[in-house]
Enzyme design. Structure first.
Site, PDB file in Angstrom:
ATOM      1  N   GLU A  32      -4.248   8.093  -3.182  1.00  0.00           N
ATOM      2  CA  GLU A  32      -4.835   6.877  -2.615  1.00  0.00           C
ATOM      3  C   GLU A  32      -5.221   5.889  -3.702  1.00  0.00           C
ATOM      4  OE1 GLU A  32      -5.675   4.633   0.843  1.00  0.00           O
ATOM      5  OE2 GLU A  32      -4.556   6.485   0.494  1.00  0.00           O
ATOM      6  N   HIS A  41       0.834  -1.208   0.000  1.00  0.00           N
ATOM      7  CA  HIS A  41       0.000   0.000   0.000  1.00  0.00           C
ATOM      8  C   HIS A  41       0.868   1.257   0.000  1.00  0.00           C
ATOM      9  CE1 HIS A  41      -3.627   2.399   1.164  1.00  0.00           C
ATOM     10  NE2 HIS A  41      -2.703   3.166   1.715  1.00  0.00           N
ATOM     11  N   GLU A  42       1.833   1.308   0.897  1.00  0.00           N
ATOM     12  CA  GLU A  42       2.692   2.489   0.980  1.00  0.00           C
ATOM     13  C   GLU A  42       3.614   2.608  -0.238  1.00  0.00           C
ATOM     14  OE1 GLU A  42       1.916   4.701   3.004  1.00  0.00           O
ATOM     15  OE2 GLU A  42       0.604   3.466   4.249  1.00  0.00           O
TER      16      GLU A  42
END
Length: 489
Positions: A284, A254-255
Site C-alpha cells: 500500500e 493507485h493500482e
C-alpha cells in the site's frame, strides 16, 4: 538434489498454482458470467484444497530440518516457507476449502445486495464469513489474540495494539487539519464532458508514465479497482465516472503502484516464496505514494492539466494551482476509495475498529449497519444516506479479508516516510514531476523497495529505504504542509 533444492522445487510449483488460483479471482471480477458464481465457488474450493495440501505436505517439515541456507536469499526463502508451513498446518484442510468456497460465492451476494441497496440480503452470508474467519483465527492463534493472528496474514509481525497506538496518534492532527480546511471556501471543480473511451485512453498513458509494463499486464474495468498477479503477469482494473475523470485516473495510478511493485521484483525471485511484495502495508505504501505524494503533487498536477486539456478541451479551470486544488479537494464523502488524503485514514480507522469488534464477538453482524452509521456520523459529521455508501461499499469483508483494512493506513504511514527519504535523495523532484517525468521517483522506489520482494521483513524494508524507523510523523508533517499551502491555512 539437496534438501533445499527439493524444497524450492516444491515451493515453486506451489507458487505457480497459487498464481492460477489468483487468475480465477481476476476472471471473476472482470469477465465471468454472473450465472457462474456457484460453480466458481466449487472451483475455488478445489484449488484451495490442492494448495493447502501442498503447503502442509509433511515433507516440508523434513526438508526444513535439514535444508541449509547459503546466503541471504536462501535464508529468506526458508523463513517464508517455514512461516507458511507452520501457519497452514494449523488450519484444517476442510476449513480452508470451505472458506474459499463461501467467500467466492459471497462476493456475488455482496455485489447484488449492494446494487439493490439491501443490507439484509447480505447479512446471513457475512455472518457465515465472519464465523469462518473467526474459526481460522482461533486455529492460528492457539490461545493468543485472534485478530492478531488474522492481521498476520497481511502484515507479518504487526499487532493490533501497536497499530491502535499509531492510529491514535494520527487521529487528533487529522481531525484538526480537516476542520481547518473545511472552514475555508471550497475550490472550484472541473466542468466539461469526459468521454469514457478518452478517460480509459488517458489512464492507459498515465499507467505507462508511472512505469507499468503493458507487455506484462493489462487494464480492465471493474466495480472495485484492484491489482492481481505477480512477476510477468500483473493485471489491474480501473473504473470510470462520466463527470469525474479523476476517479479513473487516480484509481489507475493507485493500482499501478501495486502492479509496478510486483513487476519490479527481481526475475530470479519469481515464483519463489520471496517473489512478491513484503506485506500489504508495504504494498500500500507504493500505491499511495504513486497516487498521492507523486500524482497529486502540485507539480505533477500542472502537467496532468495540460494532458487533460489536450484530451477533453476546456476543463473550466485555467490556473495550474486552481487545478491542483481541484485534484486535492477536501470535502465530505461517503466512499473510502474516493476520499481525500486528509480524511482517508479516518475511513480506515473506522473499519479497523468495526472488524475487530466483529471478530471478537463484541459486535453482532446483525448490528453492523447501525454501528457503521453511528460511527460514521460521529467521525464525519453527517449521516449515511444508503447502504452502498455505507457498510456495503467495500468488497473486503465479503471475501473474508479480516485484518486487511489497517494495512491501508499503515501503508500511508510508510508512504510518508518513503516520501521524506525520496525528497532528500532527489532534491529536484518537483522539476521532474512538472515535466511528467516519473522515472527518477519510480526508479528510486524500484531500487530501494520493489526489487527486493519479500527478501526482508516489512518493517526492515522501510527502515533500510528511509534510514529511520517508520512513524506517523512524516505523513502528518507532509499533509499539514501540503494542504496548508493549498488552502492558505
Amino acid at each position: 538434489m539437496s534438501a533445499y533444492d527439493e524444497l524450492m522445487a516444491h515451493a515453486r510449483e506451489t507458487e505457480a498454482l497459487a498464481q492460477v488460483a489468483g487468475r480465477l479471482g481476476w476472471d471473476q471480477e472482470t469477465v465471468m458470467p454472473r450465472g457462474a458464481a456457484e460453480q466458481r465457488g466449487e472451483e475455488s474450493a478445489a484449488m484451495e484444497g490442492v494448495l493447502h495440501a501442498r503447503r502442509t505436505d509433511p515433507r516440508i517439515g523434513e526438508w526444513l530440518e535439514t535444508a541449509e541456507a547459503e546466503g541471504d536469499v536462501a535464508a529468506a526463502n526458508l523463513r517464508e516457507i517455514r512461516r507458511s508451513f507452520e501457519r497452514s498446518r494449523k488450519v484444517p484442510a476442510k476449513l480452508a476449502a470451505e472458506i474459499a468456497r463461501v467467500t467466492s460465492v459471497a462476493q456475488g451476494v455482496w455485489a447484488e445486495a449492494r446494487a439493490d441497496e439491501d443490507v439484509s440480503a447480505f447479512l446471513p452470508t457475512l455472518e457465515r464469513v465472519v464465523a469462518l474467519r473467526r474459526e481460522e483465527g482461533e486455529a492460528l492463534a492457539q490461545g493468543r489474540d485472534v485478530y492478531d493472528a488474522l492481521l498476520d496474514n497481511y502484515e507479518p509481525g504487526a499487532t493490533a495494539a501497536e497499530l491502535d497506538a499509531m492510529f491514535g496518534a494520527l487521529r487528533p492532527r487529522l481531525v484538526a487539519l480537516r476542520e481547518a480546511i473545511l472552514a475555508k471556501p471550497q475550490p472550484k471543480g472541473l466542468s466539461g464532458s469526459f468521454d469514457e473511451a478518452a478517460q480509459l485512453a488517458l489512464s492507459r498513458e498515465l499507467a505507462e508514465v508511472f512505469g507499468y509494463d503493458l507487455k506484462r499486464g493489462r487494464i480492465d474495468k471493474a466495480v472495485h479497482p484492484f491489482c492481481s498477479g505477480s512477476g510477468n503477469d500483473v493485471r489491474l482494473t480501473t473504473r470510470t465516472e462520466a463527470d469525474d475523470p479523476f476517479n479513473c485516473f487516480y484509481s489507475t495510478i493507485h493500482e499501478v503502484g501495486h502492479a509496478s511493485y510486483e513487476q519490479s521484483v527481481e526475475q530470479r525471485h519469481l515464483l519463489t516464496p520471496i517473489g512478491s511484495g513484503a506485506s500489504m502495508g508495504v504494498h500500500e505504501s507504493q500505491s499511495r505514494i504513486y497516487e498521492n505524494q507523486l500524482a497529486r503533487s502540485p507539480a505533477f498536477a500542472g502537467w496532468l492539466m495540460g494532458r487533460m486539456r489536450g484530451t477533453f478541451g476546456d476543463l473550466g479551470i485555467d490556473d495550474p494551482m486552481d487545478f491542483a486544488r481541484a485534484v486535492n479537494r477536501v470535502s465530505d464523502n461517503y466512499i473510502r476509495t474516493e476520499a481525500d488524503e486528509v480524511q482517508y485514514n479516518l475511513h480506515v480507522l473506522m473499519r479497523f475498529d468495526l472488524e475487530r469488534a466483529l471478530i471478537s464477538g463484541d459486535l453482532a453482524v446483525a448490528d453492523l449497519e447501525a454501528a457503521w452509521n453511528d460511527r460514521f456520523a460521529a467521525d464525519f459529521g453527517f449521516a449515511v444516506d444508503k447502504p452502498s455508501n455505507g457498510c456495503l461499499q467495500d468488497v473486503h469483508w465479503s471475501v473474508g479479508l479480516m485484518g486487511y483494512f489497517p494495512t491501508y493506513s499503515l501503508g500511508n504511514v510508510y508512504a510518508g516516510c518513503l516520501h521524506e527519504a525520496l525528497r532528500a535523495a532527489r532534491p529536484d523532484l518537483d522539476a521532474e514531476l512538472a515535466r511528467g517525468d516519473l522515472s527518477g521517483a519510480t526508479g528510486w522506489l524500484r531500487e530501494n523497495v520493489q526489487r527486493h520482494g519479500s527478501l526482508m521483513r516489512p518493517r526492515e524494508v522501510i527502515e533500510r529505504a528511509c534510514g529511520f524507523a517508520p512513524s506517523e510523523a512524516p505523513l502528518l508533517d507532509y499533509l499539514e504542509t501540503k494542504f496548508g499551502a493549498l488552502y492558505d491555512l
